[in-house]
Motif scaffolding. Sequence first.
Motif, PDB file in Angstrom:
ATOM      1  N   GLU A  89       0.864  -1.173   0.000  1.00 10.39           N
ATOM      2  CA  GLU A  89       0.000   0.000   0.000  1.00 10.39           C
ATOM      3  C   GLU A  89       0.899   1.220   0.000  1.00 10.39           C
ATOM      4  O   GLU A  89       1.637   1.444   0.965  1.00 10.39           O
ATOM      5  CB  GLU A  89      -0.940  -0.012   1.198  1.00 10.39           C
ATOM      6  N   GLY A  90       0.848   1.982  -1.093  1.00 11.72           N
ATOM      7  CA  GLY A  90       1.796   3.078  -1.250  1.00 11.72           C
ATOM      8  C   GLY A  90       3.192   2.496  -1.364  1.00 11.72           C
ATOM      9  O   GLY A  90       3.439   1.592  -2.146  1.00 11.72           O
ATOM     10  N   ARG A  91       4.094   2.969  -0.535  1.00 12.72           N
ATOM     11  CA  ARG A  91       5.470   2.446  -0.528  1.00 12.72           C
ATOM     12  C   ARG A  91       5.663   1.315   0.461  1.00 12.72           C
ATOM     13  O   ARG A  91       6.740   0.725   0.532  1.00 12.72           O
ATOM     14  CB  ARG A  91       6.441   3.580  -0.176  1.00 12.72           C
ATOM     15  N   ALA A  92       4.660   1.020   1.271  1.00  8.30           N
ATOM     16  CA  ALA A  92       4.835   0.077   2.384  1.00  8.30           C
ATOM     17  C   ALA A  92       4.244  -1.300   2.076  1.00  8.30           C
ATOM     18  O   ALA A  92       3.076  -1.415   1.720  1.00  8.30           O
ATOM     19  CB  ALA A  92       4.182   0.651   3.639  1.00  8.30           C
ATOM     20  N   TRP A  93       5.082  -2.313   2.257  1.00  6.00           N
ATOM     21  CA  TRP A  93       4.591  -3.695   2.232  1.00  6.00           C
ATOM     22  C   TRP A  93       4.013  -4.018   3.600  1.00  6.00           C
ATOM     23  O   TRP A  93       4.562  -3.593   4.624  1.00  6.00           O
ATOM     24  CB  TRP A  93       5.736  -4.666   1.917  1.00  6.00           C
ATOM     25  N   LEU A  94       2.915  -4.767   3.613  1.00  3.93           N
ATOM     26  CA  LEU A  94       2.270  -5.156   4.860  1.00  3.93           C
ATOM     27  C   LEU A  94       1.992  -6.655   4.849  1.00  3.93           C
ATOM     28  O   LEU A  94       1.590  -7.217   3.822  1.00  3.93           O
ATOM     29  CB  LEU A  94       0.948  -4.393   5.038  1.00  3.93           C
ATOM     30  N   TYR A  95       2.197  -7.284   5.996  1.00  3.94           N
ATOM     31  CA  TYR A  95       1.876  -8.702   6.173  1.00  3.94           C
ATOM     32  C   TYR A  95       0.368  -8.826   6.300  1.00  3.94           C
ATOM     33  O   TYR A  95      -0.263  -8.106   7.075  1.00  3.94           O
ATOM     34  CB  TYR A  95       2.560  -9.223   7.438  1.00  3.94           C
ATOM     35  N   VAL A  96      -0.240  -9.734   5.535  1.00  2.00           N
ATOM     36  CA  VAL A  96      -1.684  -9.950   5.603  1.00  2.00           C
ATOM     37  C   VAL A  96      -1.990 -11.164   6.472  1.00  2.00           C
ATOM     38  O   VAL A  96      -2.675 -11.067   7.483  1.00  2.00           O
ATOM     39  CB  VAL A  96      -2.305 -10.121   4.193  1.00  2.00           C
ATOM     40  N   ASP A  97      -1.503 -12.315   6.052  1.00  2.00           N
ATOM     41  CA  ASP A  97      -1.738 -13.544   6.816  1.00  2.00           C
ATOM     42  C   ASP A  97      -0.821 -14.631   6.290  1.00  2.00           C
ATOM     43  O   ASP A  97      -0.081 -14.423   5.336  1.00  2.00           O
ATOM     44  CB  ASP A  97      -3.212 -13.982   6.754  1.00  2.00           C
ATOM     45  N   GLY A  98      -0.902 -15.782   6.912  1.00  2.00           N
ATOM     46  CA  GLY A  98      -0.064 -16.889   6.497  1.00  2.00           C
ATOM     47  C   GLY A  98      -0.776 -18.212   6.690  1.00  2.00           C
ATOM     48  O   GLY A  98      -1.687 -18.321   7.517  1.00  2.00           O
ATOM     49  N   VAL A  99      -0.359 -19.177   5.900  1.00  2.00           N
ATOM     50  CA  VAL A  99      -0.877 -20.530   6.005  1.00  2.00           C
ATOM     51  C   VAL A  99       0.269 -21.429   6.422  1.00  2.00           C
ATOM     52  O   VAL A  99       1.334 -21.417   5.794  1.00  2.00           O
ATOM     53  CB  VAL A  99      -1.461 -20.999   4.649  1.00  2.00           C
ATOM     54  N   ILE A 100       0.045 -22.190   7.481  1.00  2.00           N
ATOM     55  CA  ILE A 100       1.067 -23.130   7.949  1.00  2.00           C
ATOM     56  C   ILE A 100       1.114 -24.306   6.970  1.00  2.00           C
ATOM     57  O   ILE A 100       0.082 -24.889   6.640  1.00  2.00           O
ATOM     58  CB  ILE A 100       0.736 -23.644   9.378  1.00  2.00           C
ATOM     59  N   VAL A 101       2.310 -24.624   6.524  1.00  2.00           N
ATOM     60  CA  VAL A 101       2.524 -25.756   5.620  1.00  2.00           C
ATOM     61  C   VAL A 101       2.747 -26.980   6.487  1.00  2.00           C
ATOM     62  O   VAL A 101       3.359 -26.889   7.566  1.00  2.00           O
ATOM     63  CB  VAL A 101       3.736 -25.473   4.702  1.00  2.00           C
ATOM     64  N   ASN A 102       2.277 -28.126   6.017  1.00  2.00           N
ATOM     65  CA  ASN A 102       2.438 -29.367   6.800  1.00  2.00           C
ATOM     66  C   ASN A 102       3.830 -29.492   7.355  1.00  2.00           C
ATOM     67  O   ASN A 102       4.814 -29.342   6.634  1.00  2.00           O
ATOM     68  CB  ASN A 102       2.132 -30.584   5.920  1.00  2.00           C
ATOM     69  N   GLN A 103       3.876 -29.796   8.635  1.00  2.00           N
ATOM     70  CA  GLN A 103       5.176 -29.918   9.293  1.00  2.00           C
ATOM     71  C   GLN A 103       5.430 -31.332   9.719  1.00  2.00           C
ATOM     72  O   GLN A 103       4.633 -32.060  10.085  1.00  2.00           O
ATOM     73  CB  GLN A 103       5.229 -28.996  10.513  1.00  2.00           C
TER      74      GLN A 103
END
Length: 116
Positions: free
Chosen positions: A102-116
Amino acid sequence: MFGSCCRPVLTTGIAPTAQRLMRSRFTAFALGDAAHLLRTWHPTTRPAVLDPDGGIEWRRLDVLDVRRGGPFDVEGIVEFVALYRQDGVRGTLHERSRFLREGRAWLYVDGVIVNQ
């Protein structure tokens, strides 16, 4: 490496790429810098309060894959494995994280855990 990679992003909250933001957020978790984590979290998914777990010692971040997330993109995905130690036991966190710019700033939205 810290001075050229993460310190500028931790100071300003602005990263040129999603991957650089991911690296700064890992560093913020390692340092317990909740303020940086909150200011770089997208407002639609940002928690009201964040208390980084002081019992986890974050040891290393391995970036496995990056999709988009460059200076001219508006979205990106960074897949990573973070290694940690908690109560003397080693562990890993494998996640595919989504980012928006957004504009010049990257922002974290969410994440999905990959099988561990």
